[in-house]
Write a protein that holds these residues in place. Structure first.
Motif, PDB file in Angstrom:
ATOM      1  N   PHE A 154      16.247   9.991 175.379  1.00 16.05           N
ATOM      2  CA  PHE A 154      17.711   9.994 175.285  1.00 16.05           C
ATOM      3  C   PHE A 154      18.308   9.093 176.348  1.00 16.05           C
ATOM      4  CE2 PHE A 154      16.432  13.733 173.065  1.00 16.05           C
ATOM      5  CZ  PHE A 154      17.401  13.919 172.078  1.00 16.05           C
ATOM      6  N   ALA A 155      19.569   8.753 176.154  1.00 19.37           N
ATOM      7  CA  ALA A 155      20.266   7.985 177.177  1.00 19.37           C
ATOM      8  C   ALA A 155      21.712   8.434 177.184  1.00 19.37           C
ATOM      9  CB  ALA A 155      20.177   6.497 176.867  1.00 19.37           C
ATOM     10  N   ARG A 156      22.366   8.270 178.328  1.00 22.56           N
ATOM     11  CA  ARG A 156      23.820   8.496 178.348  1.00 22.56           C
ATOM     12  C   ARG A 156      24.458   7.138 178.517  1.00 22.56           C
ATOM     13  NH1 ARG A 156      26.300  11.881 182.216  1.00 22.56           N
ATOM     14  NH2 ARG A 156      27.799  12.541 180.663  1.00 22.56           N
ATOM     15  N   ILE A 157      25.238   6.747 177.530  1.00 20.84           N
ATOM     16  CA  ILE A 157      25.789   5.397 177.595  1.00 20.84           C
ATOM     17  C   ILE A 157      27.268   5.447 177.944  1.00 20.84           C
ATOM     18  CG2 ILE A 157      24.136   4.290 176.060  1.00 20.84           C
ATOM     19  CD1 ILE A 157      26.186   4.622 173.807  1.00 20.84           C
ATOM     20  N   GLU A 158      27.711   4.351 178.556  1.00 21.15           N
ATOM     21  CA  GLU A 158      29.083   4.263 179.009  1.00 21.15           C
ATOM     22  C   GLU A 158      29.915   3.583 177.925  1.00 21.15           C
ATOM     23  OE1 GLU A 158      29.090   2.860 182.916  1.00 21.15           O
ATOM     24  OE2 GLU A 158      31.259   3.084 183.170  1.00 21.15           O
ATOM     25  N   ILE A 159      30.992   4.231 177.539  1.00 17.38           N
ATOM     26  CA  ILE A 159      31.869   3.666 176.505  1.00 17.38           C
ATOM     27  C   ILE A 159      33.318   3.860 176.936  1.00 17.38           C
ATOM     28  CG2 ILE A 159      30.235   4.052 174.609  1.00 17.38           C
ATOM     29  CD1 ILE A 159      31.876   6.566 173.928  1.00 17.38           C
ATOM     30  N   PRO A 160      34.259   3.187 176.268  1.00 10.17           N
ATOM     31  CA  PRO A 160      35.664   3.350 176.644  1.00 10.17           C
ATOM     32  C   PRO A 160      36.087   4.820 176.536  1.00 10.17           C
ATOM     33  CG  PRO A 160      35.410   1.497 175.145  1.00 10.17           C
ATOM     34  CD  PRO A 160      34.082   2.195 175.197  1.00 10.17           C
ATOM     35  N   ALA A 161      36.845   5.263 177.516  1.00  5.98           N
ATOM     36  CA  ALA A 161      37.299   6.650 177.513  1.00  5.98           C
ATOM     37  C   ALA A 161      38.537   6.784 176.643  1.00  5.98           C
ATOM     38  CB  ALA A 161      37.630   7.086 178.931  1.00  5.98           C
ATOM     39  N   GLU A 162      38.647   7.903 175.972  1.00 10.73           N
ATOM     40  CA  GLU A 162      39.858   8.186 175.207  1.00 10.73           C
ATOM     41  C   GLU A 162      39.902   9.670 174.917  1.00 10.73           C
ATOM     42  OE1 GLU A 162      39.986   7.016 171.101  1.00 10.73           O
ATOM     43  OE2 GLU A 162      37.850   6.540 171.096  1.00 10.73           O
ATOM     44  N   ASP A 163      41.076  10.084 174.508  1.00  7.61           N
ATOM     45  CA  ASP A 163      41.297  11.474 174.153  1.00  7.61           C
ATOM     46  C   ASP A 163      40.929  11.609 172.666  1.00  7.61           C
ATOM     47  OD1 ASP A 163      42.240  13.952 173.659  1.00  7.61           O
ATOM     48  OD2 ASP A 163      44.350  13.508 174.122  1.00  7.61           O
ATOM     49  N   LEU A 164      39.826  12.256 172.391  1.00  2.99           N
ATOM     50  CA  LEU A 164      39.303  12.268 171.016  1.00  2.99           C
ATOM     51  C   LEU A 164      39.837  13.426 170.186  1.00  2.99           C
ATOM     52  CD1 LEU A 164      35.597  11.341 171.745  1.00  2.99           C
ATOM     53  CD2 LEU A 164      37.168  10.046 170.291  1.00  2.99           C
ATOM     54  N   ALA A 165      40.147  13.129 168.941  1.00  2.00           N
ATOM     55  CA  ALA A 165      40.470  14.179 167.976  1.00  2.00           C
ATOM     56  C   ALA A 165      39.160  14.611 167.324  1.00  2.00           C
ATOM     57  CB  ALA A 165      41.439  13.632 166.931  1.00  2.00           C
ATOM     58  N   PRO A 166      39.168  15.745 166.611  1.00  2.00           N
ATOM     59  CA  PRO A 166      37.923  16.192 165.974  1.00  2.00           C
ATOM     60  C   PRO A 166      37.355  15.120 165.042  1.00  2.00           C
ATOM     61  CG  PRO A 166      39.578  17.923 165.871  1.00  2.00           C
ATOM     62  CD  PRO A 166      40.269  16.708 166.403  1.00  2.00           C
ATOM     63  N   GLY A 167      36.062  15.050 164.965  1.00  2.00           N
ATOM     64  CA  GLY A 167      35.379  14.047 164.139  1.00  2.00           C
ATOM     65  C   GLY A 167      34.011  13.712 164.689  1.00  2.00           C
ATOM     66  N   PRO A 168      33.960  13.054 165.870  1.00  2.00           N
ATOM     67  CA  PRO A 168      35.084  12.597 166.693  1.00  2.00           C
ATOM     68  C   PRO A 168      35.871  11.453 166.042  1.00  2.00           C
ATOM     69  CG  PRO A 168      32.964  11.904 167.639  1.00  2.00           C
ATOM     70  CD  PRO A 168      32.655  12.745 166.464  1.00  2.00           C
ATOM     71  N   THR A 169      37.168  11.505 166.284  1.00  2.00           N
ATOM     72  CA  THR A 169      38.056  10.463 165.816  1.00  2.00           C
ATOM     73  C   THR A 169      38.791   9.883 167.015  1.00  2.00           C
ATOM     74  OG1 THR A 169      38.357  11.581 163.709  1.00  2.00           O
ATOM     75  CG2 THR A 169      40.011   9.942 164.304  1.00  2.00           C
ATOM     76  N   GLY A 170      38.661   8.581 167.171  1.00  2.00           N
ATOM     77  CA  GLY A 170      39.314   7.913 168.289  1.00  2.00           C
ATOM     78  C   GLY A 170      40.151   6.753 167.811  1.00  2.00           C
ATOM     79  N   TYR A 171      40.523   5.892 168.747  1.00  2.00           N
ATOM     80  CA  TYR A 171      41.463   4.825 168.388  1.00  2.00           C
ATOM     81  C   TYR A 171      40.823   3.719 167.555  1.00  2.00           C
ATOM     82  CZ  TYR A 171      39.687   2.066 172.380  1.00  2.00           C
ATOM     83  OH  TYR A 171      38.890   1.376 173.243  1.00  2.00           O
ATOM     84  N   ARG A 172      39.490   3.624 167.497  1.00  2.00           N
ATOM     85  CA  ARG A 172      38.870   2.594 166.665  1.00  2.00           C
ATOM     86  C   ARG A 172      37.851   3.142 165.682  1.00  2.00           C
ATOM     87  NH1 ARG A 172      39.462  -2.538 168.281  1.00  2.00           N
ATOM     88  NH2 ARG A 172      39.098  -2.916 166.084  1.00  2.00           N
ATOM     89  N   VAL A 173      37.478   4.398 165.836  1.00  2.00           N
ATOM     90  CA  VAL A 173      36.412   4.966 164.994  1.00  2.00           C
ATOM     91  C   VAL A 173      36.823   6.343 164.503  1.00  2.00           C
ATOM     92  CG1 VAL A 173      34.007   5.696 164.915  1.00  2.00           C
ATOM     93  CG2 VAL A 173      34.658   3.802 166.391  1.00  2.00           C
ATOM     94  N   LYS A 174      36.578   6.583 163.217  1.00  2.00           N
ATOM     95  CA  LYS A 174      36.869   7.896 162.658  1.00  2.00           C
ATOM     96  C   LYS A 174      35.619   8.389 161.940  1.00  2.00           C
ATOM     97  CE  LYS A 174      39.921   9.995 159.218  1.00  2.00           C
ATOM     98  NZ  LYS A 174      41.198   9.862 158.525  1.00  2.00           N
ATOM     99  N   VAL A 175      34.995   9.395 162.498  1.00  2.00           N
ATOM    100  CA  VAL A 175      33.797   9.924 161.851  1.00  2.00           C
ATOM    101  C   VAL A 175      34.218  10.985 160.835  1.00  2.00           C
ATOM    102  CG1 VAL A 175      31.591  11.079 162.174  1.00  2.00           C
ATOM    103  CG2 VAL A 175      32.410   9.497 163.918  1.00  2.00           C
ATOM    104  N   VAL A 176      33.835  10.762 159.586  1.00  2.00           N
ATOM    105  CA  VAL A 176      34.092  11.739 158.520  1.00  2.00           C
ATOM    106  C   VAL A 176      32.724  12.142 157.995  1.00  2.00           C
ATOM    107  CG1 VAL A 176      35.099  12.096 156.238  1.00  2.00           C
ATOM    108  CG2 VAL A 176      36.292  10.667 157.910  1.00  2.00           C
ATOM    109  N   ASP A 177      32.263  13.318 158.399  1.00  2.00           N
ATOM    110  CA  ASP A 177      30.874  13.667 158.104  1.00  2.00           C
ATOM    111  C   ASP A 177      30.760  14.299 156.722  1.00  2.00           C
ATOM    112  OD1 ASP A 177      28.226  13.958 158.308  1.00  2.00           O
ATOM    113  OD2 ASP A 177      28.233  15.291 160.051  1.00  2.00           O
TER     114      ASP A 177
END
Lengths: 600, 433
Positions: free
Chosen positions: A44-67
């Motif tokens: 495993f790894a912990r990677i650094e990505i832009p921080a944001e306040d995520l909605a459920p999904g996770p859904t953020g400002y550029r990505v929306k996961v719809v499972d």
């Protein structure tokens, strides 16, 4: 504290305005579930990505996961919280003991694999990482290839050994399938597959004409570029480099002891076979040849300048392997030369050893640097009819712009020599300077800047169009084809001297709808015999204009409409049959394990 | 000597709807020889009588005077072999078998039974590859059968009616027709399993006629291009049945990907998930259609491509061969030169967009307008609205509109889909003398 009601009555809490971190870390599977450490633990790894306040999904400002899973007809509900009530960012799948990398306890591992929300996080985090890499490399925000801000992601789209980017669906779909062993294989858990598909979505945004039917190189380029970004992104993780060298992850308590590695493990051949073992991994083993094969080829393919001319490498997937192989070979060679400079030391009584952790660091550094340059090169590519030689020139230009001095590790020299050994050379005809980079725009040419406004030229397509139209003679652009300015993108990058390099990247295309009979007069090439005079075809020209910080033309990287040689190649490969693409083809264009691979 | 050469060839194109059935009669001074090329349908014209195939078999019996000299089954798709099916000695296939007692039966090498491989089969040096390919073709047919059953039981969401129909149609066409296959396997006096370049000596059966086999290529012939891919494909198809079983289990909820994890059903999705979920469903449907198309194509590409030459006239019967099958032959300049002189062309794959390669079409020297001297003839056996889709942007309808126009402009075109529904056949005569 502001709250809002989400669907199903979930409450979203806005973060308290205490501290606004710019990045966050999330746990992912470093490469894929098939890469195991000694003892069988998954990496495993912990990677650094832009921080944001995520909605459920996770859904953020550029990505929306719809499972949503079409096969099961179910939407797996997102249950994770990515922010604590006080606004602190949370990595919900972080190991309990707080270990950042490497092996997790077996029970924790099992919990992650069985949780669809972890799969969702894995795709979200990797997509964001690739996006951030592009934005970092290009010095600006990058659009997806479709009209919209959020890329939809389905981590368990359907039961199928397939994963793809679909422009029409504004999203990525990842399939899952039963492997030979009977266990489910999830393409969403493979770092390189997620990175690969994300790259398609980003490249499609940067250069939407690269999916037009053109030369065999263009057909191969999307695949090859996506593989290059994916592989370099994976190997830019020190965890992965350590694993392929057989080094256990460093524990918290090992006191930072120096570790040694035998020089015979660091020869070109030894590194090759380590990487090979690393990337064979899950998919390759489960469904041989679908994905694993292409990646294996990228390491195994020996230099041979005749490859691209051979029939075997005319097929787009195979052809792409040549470009990927050239890039991977460059990376290995550079890694080797950086290792050389480390010097050897005596370790546990044996001389001639290398410092293992430094070797790992150098490997990740090379991958990271090449990744940045590989992405940056896209800005210096013309908007139509890409070929491998053009990409090489763009790469060399991008690197030279930012690092004028190539003396230390000779990146550009190595790149050029390695690409040449695979038969990839920069375009001729005086388009390139001696170092292989694009020739700069001739400052003596009478460009008229007087009628356009500097400020508007930084962002306004109509202003840039006017500029191009006013200067069409100097730029060698005809008036008969439709001209469209595709993008005007200001970009700022930091150079090693600490100053900022400010450029504006503009692209325009020329679209000519002509008949076979007009091929000679418009495209400057004799009509191929098999092209009927009455057949209607669309031909493309276009260019990328790079303006410097003063708004003057620095480069004009053009593919003129009447470039006979290029058009000839394109016409020759326009296809046996209709050349028409079906709606069905469009969705499946980027199918990773394209069904075509399941045919003869 | 003249008696040993045919003076005329008569071609009866039977109206089988979406399918192929051609009876060739070579006329000699004191005898006639008969070749049957394919006999199958995947959909008769709407108003055709139910016993059409039987009627055709009896008509063939009449026309050939009770004796077929050669029977060709270009490949094992139902629309090419369903007429060979047998039932209690009274079906159309039983009639043909009786006519073909002394015939030479010609099929592609992929149909060769295992024994033939050990003896004098097509690929003495690549048993493994051959076995894998056979197994893979068999898996495809198994997959098609299960798919059709699954579709009937539970049509997937996200596919239009047209797409579903197409899926079912192609699926059914690919289901193994056991009795027809077995009938062909035992039919006639001599069975030849042919491949590109195989020297077939039929001088005794068809005096004065040269028969060339242009396709399909063997694995060995194409291995430089596709060795790895062929291996991948075989493996893929061998896993396909598992895939369907897993799909069914997940679809019914008897198996779960994530047991215990809370979920929302497809019909009760939260607002934010709906749009993309529909797209995922549509994509899943597309994936299925793509698989079926791939297996359809793979089967088409086992088609025999036959070129008959009689007294300088050339008749080309390529079955349903698509570009991948054609590629090997068309890559050879001498074969391209040979094909330039074709006088009669049986349009490949019912007129689909990818079975008449441009290189082939553009190479035909005898195509041209009405006034063209020695203008070539084209035979098209097809029925619109069955296979493919003419929606805007899709352009996969069969027969392909643009090809149909080119054929009508540049050849003497005879197409079954323009015949009156009760017309049994169309007759074309080509003088050889």
């Amino acid at each position: 504290m502001a709250t809002s009601r989400g669907s199903k009555g979930q409450t979203e809490t806005a973060p308290a305005a205490v501290r606004v971190p710019h990045t966050r870390r999330l746990t992912i599977i470093a490469k894929d579930p098939g890469v195991r450490l000694e003892g069988g633990a998954m990496l495993f790894a912990r990677i650094e990505i832009p921080a944001e306040d995520l909605a459920p999904g996770p859904t953020g400002y550029r990505v929306k996961v719809v499972d949503f899973d079409a096969t099961a007809g179910r939407l797996y509900k997102p249950l994770q919280h990515y922010q604590a009530p006080d606004g602190t960012l949370v990595d919900p799948f972080r190991a309990d003991d707080g270990e950042d990398v490497g092996a997790l306890a077996a029970s924790h591992q099992a919990r992650l694999l069985a949780d669809p929300n972890f799969h969702a996080q894995n795709t979200y985090a990797i997509v964001m990482r690739i996006l951030a890499r592009f934005e970092f490399a290009l010095g600006r925000r990058i659009e997806w290839g479709f009209n919209g801000h959020q890329l939809n992601v389905a981590p368990h789209a359907f039961l199928d050994a397939n994963a793809f980017y679909s422009n029409e669906d504004s999203g990525l779909m990842f399939g899952y399938f039963k492997g030979k062993s009977g266990a489910m294989v999830f393409t969403a858990l493979s770092h390189d597959i997620v990175a690969h598909e994300t790259t398609h979505a980003l490249l499609d945004g940067l250069r939407d004409r690269f999916t037009e039917p053109s030369s065999p190189d263009q057909a191969a380029f999307h695949e090859a570029f996506a593989d290059i970004v994916a592989l370099l992104s994976v190997f830019a993780l020190p965890e992965v480099v350590a694993a392929i060298l057989g080094a256990p992850p460093r524990g918290k308590d090992d006191g930072g002891k120096i570790r040694g590695i035998e020089p015979d493990k660091l020869t070109l051949a030894a590194l090759q076979s380590s990487i090979l073992a690393g990337i064979a991994a899950q998919l390759g083993l489960e469904l041989d040849g679908l994905r694993g094969n292409a990646l294996r080829q990228s390491v195994l393919l020996e230099p041979d300048a005749g490859l691209l001319a051979s029939e075997e490498f005319a097929e787009p997937h195979r052809r792409g392997e040549v470009l990927v192989a050239a890039m991977m070979r460059t990376a290995l060679t550079l890694w080797r030369s950086r290792i050389e400079t480390l010097g050897t030391l005596e370790f546990e009584g044996k001389g001639g050893q290398y410092n293992l952790d430094r070797v790992i660091e150098e490997g990740a550094k090379v991958a990271d640097h090449l990744l940045t340059m590989a992405i940056r090169a896209v800005d210096y590519c013309p908007p139509t009819d890409i070929d491998f030689g053009v990409y090489l020139a763009a790469f060399l230009t991008a690197d030279a712009e930012l690092m004028p001095d190539d003396n230390r590790f000779r990146y550009r020299e190595t790149l050029r020599a390695t690409f040449a050994s695979y038969g990839i050379t920069t375009p001729g005809g005086g388009r390139c300077a001696d170092d292989g980079s694009w020739r700069g725009f001739d400052a003596a040419l009478p460009v008229n800047y007087a009628r356009s406004h500097f400020e508007s030229m930084l962002r306004d397509k109509d202003e840039v169009f006017r500029f191009i139209w006013d200067n069409r003679r100097v730029l060698g652009i005809g008036t008969r084809a439709t001209i469209k300015v595709g993008a005007v993108r200001p970009s700022i990058r930091q150079s090693p001297d600490g100053f900022f390099v400010r450029e504006t990247v503009c692209t325009y295309v020329q679209i000519a709808n002509i008949f076979g009979s007009e091929v000679k007069s418009v495209l400057g090439v004799d009509r191929p015999e098999e092209l009927e005079t009455t057949r209607s075809i669309t031909a493309f020209g276009g260019g990328t204009i790079i303006f410097d910080q003063y708004g003057r033309i620095k480069y004009h990287i053009a593919h003129p409409l009447n470039d006979g040689e290029r058009q000839k190649k394109r016409l020759a490969s326009l296809g046996e049959i209709d050349g028409g693409e079906t709606a069905f083809d469009r969705r499946n264009r980027f199918a990773l394990l394209h069904a075509a691979r399941a045919s003869d | 000597m003249a008696a040993r050469r045919p003076s005329e060839v008569v071609i009866f194109t039977y109206q089988v709807g979406f399918g192929d059935c051609f009876l060739l009669r070579f006329v000699y001074a004191s005898m006639a020889r008969h070749v049957l090329i394919d006999f199958g349908t995947m959909g008769l014209p709407k108003t055709a009588e139910s016993g059409r195939m039987l009627r055709i078999a009896n008509d063939i019996a009449d026309k050939c005077g009770g004796k077929l000299d050669i029977v060709v089954a270009t490949h094992r798709h139902a629309d090419h072999i369903s007429g060979f099916a047998t039932k209690n000695g009274a079906a159309s296939g039983d009639i043909i078998a009786a006519l073909a007692k002394d015939a030479v039966v010609l099929q592609p090498w992929t149909e060769a039974p295992d024994l033939a491989v050990d003896a004098e089969g097509p690929l003495p040096d690549d048993h493994q590859g051959f076995a894998a390919r056979r197994a893979s073709l068999a898996s495809m047919q198994g997959f098609a059968a299960e798919l059709v059953a699954a579709l009937a039981a539970k049509p997937p969401r996200g596919l239009s009616k047209a797409a579903l129909d197409q899926l079912a149609f192609i699926g059914r066409d690919n289901i193994a027709n056991l009795s027809a296959v077995e009938n062909l396997m035992a039919m006639g006096k001599q069975r030849i399993y042919a491949y590109h370049g195989l020297a077939v000596d039929l001088r005794k059966v068809l005096p004065g006629i040269k028969l060339r086999v242009l396709g399909p290529p063997t694995l060995k012939q194409t291995e430089t291009i596709r060795k790895q891919r062929a291996k991948d494909a075989d493996e893929f198809w061998q896993l396909a049945p598992q895939r369907l079983a897993a799909e069914a289990a997940l679809g019914t909820g008897s198996d779960e990907l994530f047991p215990g994890h809370p979920f929302a059903r497809a019909t009760r999705l939260p607002m934010e998930a709906r749009w993309f979920a529909r797209r995922v469903e549509a994509a899943a449907g597309d994936q299925k259609l793509s698989l079926v198309r791939v297996l359809d194509k793979a089967m088409n590409n086992t088609s025999l491509i036959l070129l008959f030459e009689a007294r300088g006239k050339k008749l080309l019967f390529p079955g349903d061969a698509q570009i991948e099958n054609w590629a090997f032959a068309l890559a050879q300049p001498d074969i391209r030169a040979l094909l330039a002189g074709v006088d009669l062309y049986k349009v490949g794959h019912h007129g689909s967009r990818n079975a008449t390669p441009k290189t082939l079409w553009n190479g035909f020297a005898n195509r041209g307008g009405q006034a063209k001297k020695g203008r070539m003839t084209a035979l098209l056996s097809t029925m619109p609205g069955k296979h493919g889709n003419a929606d805007e942007g899709v352009r996969s309808e069969v027969p392909r509109t643009t090809l149909l126009k080119a054929l009508a402009d540049d050849t003497h075109l005879h197409s079954t889909h323009t015949l009156a529904p009760d017309t049994l056949f169309e007759e074309v005569r080509i003088k050889l003398a």
